[in-house]
Design a protein around this motif. Structure first.
Motif, PDB file in Angstrom:
ATOM      1  N   SER A 207       0.851  -0.821  -0.463  1.00  0.00           N
ATOM      2  CA  SER A 207       0.015  -0.192  -0.344  1.00  0.00           C
ATOM      3  C   SER A 207       1.285   1.111  -0.258  1.00  0.00           C
ATOM      4  CB  SER A 207      -0.996  -0.327   1.107  1.00  0.00           C
ATOM      5  OG  SER A 207      -1.624  -1.561   1.492  1.00  0.00           O
ATOM      6  N   VAL A 208       0.241   1.908  -0.703  1.00  0.00           N
ATOM      7  CA  VAL A 208       1.683   3.241  -1.075  1.00  0.00           C
ATOM      8  C   VAL A 208       0.275   4.769  -0.215  1.00  0.00           C
ATOM      9  CG1 VAL A 208       2.845   4.728  -2.306  1.00  0.00           C
ATOM     10  CG2 VAL A 208       2.109   2.732  -2.982  1.00  0.00           C
ATOM     11  N   ALA A 209       0.782   5.871   0.187  1.00  0.00           N
ATOM     12  CA  ALA A 209       0.387   6.829   1.319  1.00  0.00           C
ATOM     13  C   ALA A 209       0.180   7.361   0.957  1.00  0.00           C
ATOM     14  CB  ALA A 209       1.001   6.596   2.704  1.00  0.00           C
ATOM     15  N   GLY A 210       1.526   7.921  -0.135  1.00  0.00           N
ATOM     16  CA  GLY A 210       1.209   8.608  -1.981  1.00  0.00           C
ATOM     17  C   GLY A 210       2.389   9.879  -1.800  1.00  0.00           C
ATOM     18  N   PRO A 211       2.060  10.714  -1.746  1.00  0.00           N
ATOM     19  CA  PRO A 211       1.715  11.932  -2.553  1.00  0.00           C
ATOM     20  C   PRO A 211       1.378  11.560  -3.761  1.00  0.00           C
ATOM     21  CG  PRO A 211       3.743  12.693  -2.507  1.00  0.00           C
ATOM     22  CD  PRO A 211       4.106  11.718  -2.193  1.00  0.00           C
ATOM     23  N   GLY A 212      -0.375  11.791  -4.055  1.00  0.00           N
ATOM     24  CA  GLY A 212      -0.619  11.188  -5.671  1.00  0.00           C
ATOM     25  C   GLY A 212      -0.891   9.651  -5.340  1.00  0.00           C
ATOM     26  N   LYS A 213      -1.385   9.610  -6.952  1.00  0.00           N
ATOM     27  CA  LYS A 213      -2.549   8.532  -6.456  1.00  0.00           C
ATOM     28  C   LYS A 213      -0.929   6.984  -7.752  1.00  0.00           C
ATOM     29  CE  LYS A 213      -6.327   6.203  -9.247  1.00  0.00           C
ATOM     30  NZ  LYS A 213      -7.493   6.370 -10.021  1.00  0.00           N
ATOM     31  N   VAL A 214      -0.865   6.066  -7.586  1.00  0.00           N
ATOM     32  CA  VAL A 214      -0.220   5.131  -8.148  1.00  0.00           C
ATOM     33  C   VAL A 214      -0.467   4.433  -9.057  1.00  0.00           C
ATOM     34  CG1 VAL A 214       1.528   2.783  -7.584  1.00  0.00           C
ATOM     35  CG2 VAL A 214       0.318   4.747  -5.507  1.00  0.00           C
ATOM     36  N   GLN A 215       0.398   4.896 -10.423  1.00  0.00           N
ATOM     37  CA  GLN A 215      -0.324   4.250 -11.915  1.00  0.00           C
ATOM     38  C   GLN A 215       0.787   3.114 -11.954  1.00  0.00           C
ATOM     39  OE1 GLN A 215       1.201   8.152 -13.666  1.00  0.00           O
ATOM     40  NE2 GLN A 215      -0.963   8.696 -13.996  1.00  0.00           N
ATOM     41  N   ASP A 216       1.458   3.075 -11.472  1.00  0.00           N
ATOM     42  CA  ASP A 216       2.704   1.611 -11.508  1.00  0.00           C
ATOM     43  C   ASP A 216       3.444   1.370 -11.207  1.00  0.00           C
ATOM     44  OD1 ASP A 216       2.949  -0.213 -12.807  1.00  0.00           O
ATOM     45  OD2 ASP A 216       3.270   0.229 -14.789  1.00  0.00           O
ATOM     46  N   ILE A 217       4.427  -0.093 -10.349  1.00  0.00           N
ATOM     47  CA  ILE A 217       5.430   0.472  -9.784  1.00  0.00           C
ATOM     48  C   ILE A 217       6.204  -1.289 -10.430  1.00  0.00           C
ATOM     49  CG2 ILE A 217       3.998   0.530  -7.290  1.00  0.00           C
ATOM     50  CD1 ILE A 217       4.744  -2.338  -6.919  1.00  0.00           C
ATOM     51  N   PHE A 218       7.500  -0.800  -9.816  1.00  0.00           N
ATOM     52  CA  PHE A 218       8.186  -1.735 -10.428  1.00  0.00           C
ATOM     53  C   PHE A 218       9.329  -2.080  -9.502  1.00  0.00           C
ATOM     54  CE2 PHE A 218       7.173   1.083 -13.951  1.00  0.00           C
ATOM     55  CZ  PHE A 218       7.203   0.678 -14.894  1.00  0.00           C
ATOM     56  N   ALA A 219       9.164  -3.892  -9.445  1.00  0.00           N
ATOM     57  CA  ALA A 219       9.949  -4.135  -8.049  1.00  0.00           C
ATOM     58  C   ALA A 219      11.526  -4.974  -8.546  1.00  0.00           C
ATOM     59  CB  ALA A 219       9.071  -4.817  -7.373  1.00  0.00           C
ATOM     60  N   GLU A 220      12.255  -4.528  -7.566  1.00  0.00           N
ATOM     61  CA  GLU A 220      14.033  -5.068  -7.826  1.00  0.00           C
ATOM     62  C   GLU A 220      14.313  -6.138  -7.146  1.00  0.00           C
ATOM     63  OE1 GLU A 220      16.506  -2.228  -9.868  1.00  0.00           O
ATOM     64  OE2 GLU A 220      15.301  -0.809  -9.479  1.00  0.00           O
ATOM     65  N   VAL A 221      15.121  -7.153  -7.399  1.00  0.00           N
ATOM     66  CA  VAL A 221      15.670  -7.526  -6.311  1.00  0.00           C
ATOM     67  C   VAL A 221      16.778  -8.464  -6.569  1.00  0.00           C
ATOM     68  CG1 VAL A 221      13.652  -8.430  -5.358  1.00  0.00           C
ATOM     69  CG2 VAL A 221      14.339  -9.616  -6.887  1.00  0.00           C
ATOM     70  N   PRO A 222      17.813  -8.599  -6.091  1.00  0.00           N
ATOM     71  CA  PRO A 222      19.021  -9.661  -6.274  1.00  0.00           C
ATOM     72  C   PRO A 222      18.805 -10.408  -6.458  1.00  0.00           C
ATOM     73  CG  PRO A 222      19.185  -8.506  -3.891  1.00  0.00           C
ATOM     74  CD  PRO A 222      18.159  -8.656  -4.133  1.00  0.00           C
ATOM     75  N   GLU A 223      19.337 -10.656  -8.207  1.00  0.00           N
ATOM     76  CA  GLU A 223      19.783 -12.077  -8.784  1.00  0.00           C
ATOM     77  C   GLU A 223      19.891 -13.009  -7.431  1.00  0.00           C
ATOM     78  OE1 GLU A 223      22.087 -12.033 -12.385  1.00  0.00           O
ATOM     79  OE2 GLU A 223      20.878 -10.631 -12.892  1.00  0.00           O
ATOM     80  N   PRO A 224      20.198 -14.305  -7.655  1.00  0.00           N
ATOM     81  CA  PRO A 224      19.026 -14.692  -8.856  1.00  0.00           C
ATOM     82  C   PRO A 224      17.218 -14.655  -8.231  1.00  0.00           C
ATOM     83  CG  PRO A 224      19.651 -16.281  -7.844  1.00  0.00           C
ATOM     84  CD  PRO A 224      20.414 -15.492  -6.422  1.00  0.00           C
ATOM     85  N   LEU A 225      17.199 -13.798  -8.095  1.00  0.00           N
ATOM     86  CA  LEU A 225      15.332 -13.781  -7.704  1.00  0.00           C
ATOM     87  C   LEU A 225      14.929 -12.758  -9.226  1.00  0.00           C
ATOM     88  CD1 LEU A 225      15.818 -12.207  -3.821  1.00  0.00           C
ATOM     89  CD2 LEU A 225      15.558 -14.796  -4.912  1.00  0.00           C
ATOM     90  N   PHE A 226      13.589 -13.080  -8.768  1.00  0.00           N
ATOM     91  CA  PHE A 226      12.866 -11.844  -9.449  1.00  0.00           C
ATOM     92  C   PHE A 226      11.747 -11.440  -8.929  1.00  0.00           C
ATOM     93  CE2 PHE A 226      12.002 -15.764 -12.054  1.00  0.00           C
ATOM     94  CZ  PHE A 226      10.541 -15.525 -12.860  1.00  0.00           C
TER      95      PHE A 226
END
Length: 270
Positions: A207-226
């Motif tokens: 959940s994101v408190a803002g500011p603004g309305k969330v349009q998209d997210i991108f999540a990164e983790v260390p390899e070999p994870l995705f």
């Protein structure tokens, strides 16, 4: 380092479309001192661009990848498929450090697989710190990247640019625009105020408190994870995958796009 495999798709004719795209590239007839000639591939081309002379102890520059229509290249962590760009500046002269920034990507559907990348010309901003600011500096780049239309093609470029010591660059505005597309980094303390993560079965609910309305997210983790993200109402579900043993927790970097701003935040899945 584990690099995701490129997913192959049927080939399509593109030589003429690439030529047209490059003809529309910014400042094609600009002064050579502020840009290299393009290193041209089958559906893409790469140039080094300079924003001008030394400012505050560093040079500002950019790596421009021009793409033919219906062609994409990838972000630093594309997802399950795709190959991120690899920048090698080790052959540069009088350069102590090069910092490469990534503009906010898009989620792209490639034959049913969603990846993070760019489907139009993109400039990756550079901040170059010279070893000796009073001496000339030369930036040399060996770049490995992928350009994908209906088929994914690995591509390479080797470029060298003597960084200008004076003059006004015709590329300064384009580089400044690319810099504005780079997410703002916030601290862990600030992230704790704005983000909430809760374990939900095999996933985590964000959940994101803002500011603004969330349009998209991108999540990164260390390899070999995705990690995959999926919108669920106003929140997002984050699901962790691994090409090896799957851990119970992981550090994650979240790039969150809202209608007000784009920011990059550290988080922890546990």
């Amino acid at each position: 380092m584990i690099t995701p495999k490129l997913k192959m798709r049927a080939f399509f004719p593109f030589t003429a479309t690439l030529a047209a795209a490059l003809a529309l590239a910014p400042a094609q007839a600009a002064e050579p001192a502020f840009a290299t000639a393009p290193a041209t591939g089958t559906v893409s081309a790469v140039r080094l661009l300079s924003a001008g002379p030394l400012e505050g102890g560093a040079y500002r520059a950019g790596v421009e990848i021009s793409l033919a229509p219906k062609t994409a290249t990838y972000w630093r962590q594309p997802g399950e498929a795709g190959s991120p760009p690899v920048f090698d500046f080790s052959k540069s002269a009088n350069v102590a450090k090069v910092e490469t920034a990534f503009p906010t990507p898009k989620h792209l559907d490639e034959a049913g697989t969603v990846v993070a990348g760019y489907d139009e010309t993109v400039i990756f901003p550079l901040k170059i710190t010279p070893k000796n600011p009073k001496a000339p500096a030369t930036l040399s780049l060996d770049l490995d990247y992928a350009a994908c239309g209906k088929i994914c093609l690995p591509a390479k470029a080797s470029l060298t640019l003597a960084l200008p010591q004076s003059g006004a660059s015709p590329f300064a505005a384009a580089i400044a625009a690319a810099e504005k597309r780079v997410p703002v980094k916030i601290s862990g303390a600030e992230a704790a105020k704005r983000l909430a993560l809760k374990k939900d079965g095999e996933s985590w609910r964000l959940s994101v408190a803002g500011p603004g309305k969330v349009q998209d997210i991108f999540a990164e983790v260390p390899e070999p994870l995705f990690i995959e993200s999926k919108r669920e109402g106003a929140d997002f579900a984050l699901t962790l995958f691994s090409t090896g043993p799957k851990p119970k927790s992981a550090n994650v970097t979240l790039t969150i796009v809202t209608d007000k701003e784009t920011f990059e935040a550290p988080a922890h899945l546990e």
